[in-house]
Design an enzyme around this catalytic site. Structure first.
Site, PDB file in Angstrom:
ATOM      1  N   ARG A 101       0.886  -1.174   0.000  1.00 38.75           N
ATOM      2  CA  ARG A 101       0.000   0.000   0.000  1.00 38.75           C
ATOM      3  C   ARG A 101       0.910   1.206   0.000  1.00 38.75           C
ATOM      4  NH1 ARG A 101      -5.285   1.433   3.559  1.00 38.75           N
ATOM      5  NH2 ARG A 101      -6.083   0.043   1.949  1.00 38.75           N
ATOM      6  N   HIS A 128      -7.521   0.798  -6.298  1.00 42.07           N
ATOM      7  CA  HIS A 128      -7.707  -0.069  -5.126  1.00 42.07           C
ATOM      8  C   HIS A 128      -8.390  -1.368  -5.592  1.00 42.07           C
ATOM      9  CE1 HIS A 128      -7.854  -1.272  -1.081  1.00 42.07           C
ATOM     10  NE2 HIS A 128      -8.758  -0.454  -0.580  1.00 42.07           N
ATOM     11  N   GLN A 131     -10.233  -4.020  -3.209  1.00 44.56           N
ATOM     12  CA  GLN A 131     -11.537  -3.583  -2.711  1.00 44.56           C
ATOM     13  C   GLN A 131     -12.629  -3.892  -3.735  1.00 44.56           C
ATOM     14  OE1 GLN A 131     -12.269  -1.980   0.435  1.00 44.56           O
ATOM     15  NE2 GLN A 131     -14.295  -2.628  -0.249  1.00 44.56           N
ATOM     16  N   ASP A 219     -17.444   7.284  -1.290  1.00 47.40           N
ATOM     17  CA  ASP A 219     -16.191   7.101  -0.548  1.00 47.40           C
ATOM     18  C   ASP A 219     -15.917   8.419   0.182  1.00 47.40           C
ATOM     19  OD1 ASP A 219     -13.724   6.143   0.354  1.00 47.40           O
ATOM     20  OD2 ASP A 219     -12.713   6.325  -1.590  1.00 47.40           O
ATOM     21  N   CYS A 258     -16.346   1.625   0.751  1.00 55.21           N
ATOM     22  CA  CYS A 258     -15.182   0.778   1.068  1.00 55.21           C
ATOM     23  C   CYS A 258     -14.752   0.914   2.527  1.00 55.21           C
ATOM     24  CB  CYS A 258     -14.030   1.095   0.126  1.00 55.21           C
ATOM     25  SG  CYS A 258     -13.352   2.752   0.308  1.00 55.21           S
ATOM     26  N   ARG A 286     -13.538  -8.576   1.911  1.00 52.46           N
ATOM     27  CA  ARG A 286     -12.117  -8.343   1.643  1.00 52.46           C
ATOM     28  C   ARG A 286     -11.334  -9.620   1.954  1.00 52.46           C
ATOM     29  NH1 ARG A 286      -9.954  -3.213   1.543  1.00 52.46           N
ATOM     30  NH2 ARG A 286      -8.069  -4.363   0.968  1.00 52.46           N
TER      31      ARG A 286
END
Ligand code: CP
Ligand code: NVA
Length: 299
Positions: A101, A128, A131, A219, A258, A286
């Site tokens: 990340r 991402h 996700q 988001d 998310c 996830r």
């Protein structure tokens, strides 16, 4: 030596591979398949904070019988300037896969270029993909195939929005993106969508995006690393997902985020905590979707 099976971005893999990874994750979740990663180790590199990504990868590896090593900026030589390329070469001698990340997508690419083991994108400023695998799994568990459905993205044209465009291309749904002009999605992502014939429409009107949607997604207004919080709040206020907006979507539409979420900013509490919200299943998935990714990368 065969090339490592990197999981870098959805548009870099074909639809068949992505469907197979999701099916594998679902089969592991339901117990239809058992996968062992005994003796395998995953390195997790975090240059940004995380709750879900860190815990789901750690728990996922443990449940599959493998191990993890967690590295962050402060505790490794990466933080003191050792190159990503050298880090990739060294880690490849110790571990069987690397998740990173990072802010800078170039670091992800550099890691993948120099690693001889699979590299997994655990979020960059640009995308991402893990996700999105969880999001597609969650939608399909609740409502069946996402192919041909309408997804509304409402808010910032950020890394999640980009991965939704990639997912629309690979999983065959149509995507309506409602973002303020000042926070529009990167043009390169839209050009990719156009070149692939992906059904993406861009609007400045969140109501237009939500009309007839089967899935409404938003988001945070301020992503990790964003410094212009006040400006973003002002620009994104008209894009809040509230109960009125959800009534524009189809009656059986679901809501996703998310996480982490900011109640009564990007989404009102009655929506995120209401009956159409599937955010806890989304967060759980996830774990399951990433087991599919881990098994595919290292299997
Ligand atoms: N959704 C997500 O990636 O959460 P974390 O930042 O907690 O990992
Ligand atoms: N867009 C958010 C996603 C967090 C999982 C961020 O980058 O901070």
């Amino acid at each position: 030596m065969t090339a490592p099976k990197h999981f870098l971005d959805l548009h870099k893999l074909d639809a068949q591979t992505l469907h197979a990874i999701l099916a594998l994750g679902s089969d592991i979740k339901s117990g239809r398949k058992s996968v062992s990663l005994a003796g395998k180790t995953l390195a997790l590199i975090f240059e940004k904070p995380s709750t879900r990504t860190r815990v789901s990868f750690e728990v996922g590896m443990m449940q599959l019988g493998g191990n993890v090593v967690v590295m962050d900026d402060n505790g490794s030589q990466l933080g003191r300037g050792e190159t990503v390329a050298d880090t990739a070469r060294v880690l490849s001698r110790y571990v069987d896969a690397i998740m990173i990340r990072t802010d800078d997508p170039a670091k992800l690419d550099e890691l993948a270029r120099h690693a001889t083991v699979p590299v997994i994108n655990g979020l960059t400023d640009d995308s991402h993909p893990c996700q999105l695998m969880a999001d597609v799994m969650t939608y399909e568990e609740h409502r069946g195939s996402i192919r041909g459905k309408k997804v509304a993205w409402v808010g910032d044209g950020n890394n999640m929005a980009a991965s939704f465009v990639h997912a629309a291309g690979r999983f065959g749904f149509s995507l309506a993106l409602a973002t303020p002009e000042e926070l529009a999605l990167d043009g390169a992502v839209l050009r990719w969508a156009e070149s692939e014939g992906v059904d993406v429409t861009v609007t400045r009107d969140a109501d237009v995006a939500c009309a007839g949607a089967d899935l409404v997604v938003t988001d945070t207004w301020v992503s990790m690393g964003d410094k212009d919080s006040d400006r973003r709040h002002a620009l994104l206020k008209p894009y809040q997902v509230d109960a009125r907006r959800m009534t524009l979507a189809n009656a059986d539409a679901v809501f996703m985020h998310c996480l982490p979420a900011h109640r009564d900013e990007e989404v009102t509490a009655d929506v995120i905590d209401g009956p159409q919200s599937v955010i806890w299943d989304e967060a759980e998935n996830r774990l399951h979707a990433q087991k599919g990714i881990l098994a595919w990368c290292m299997g």
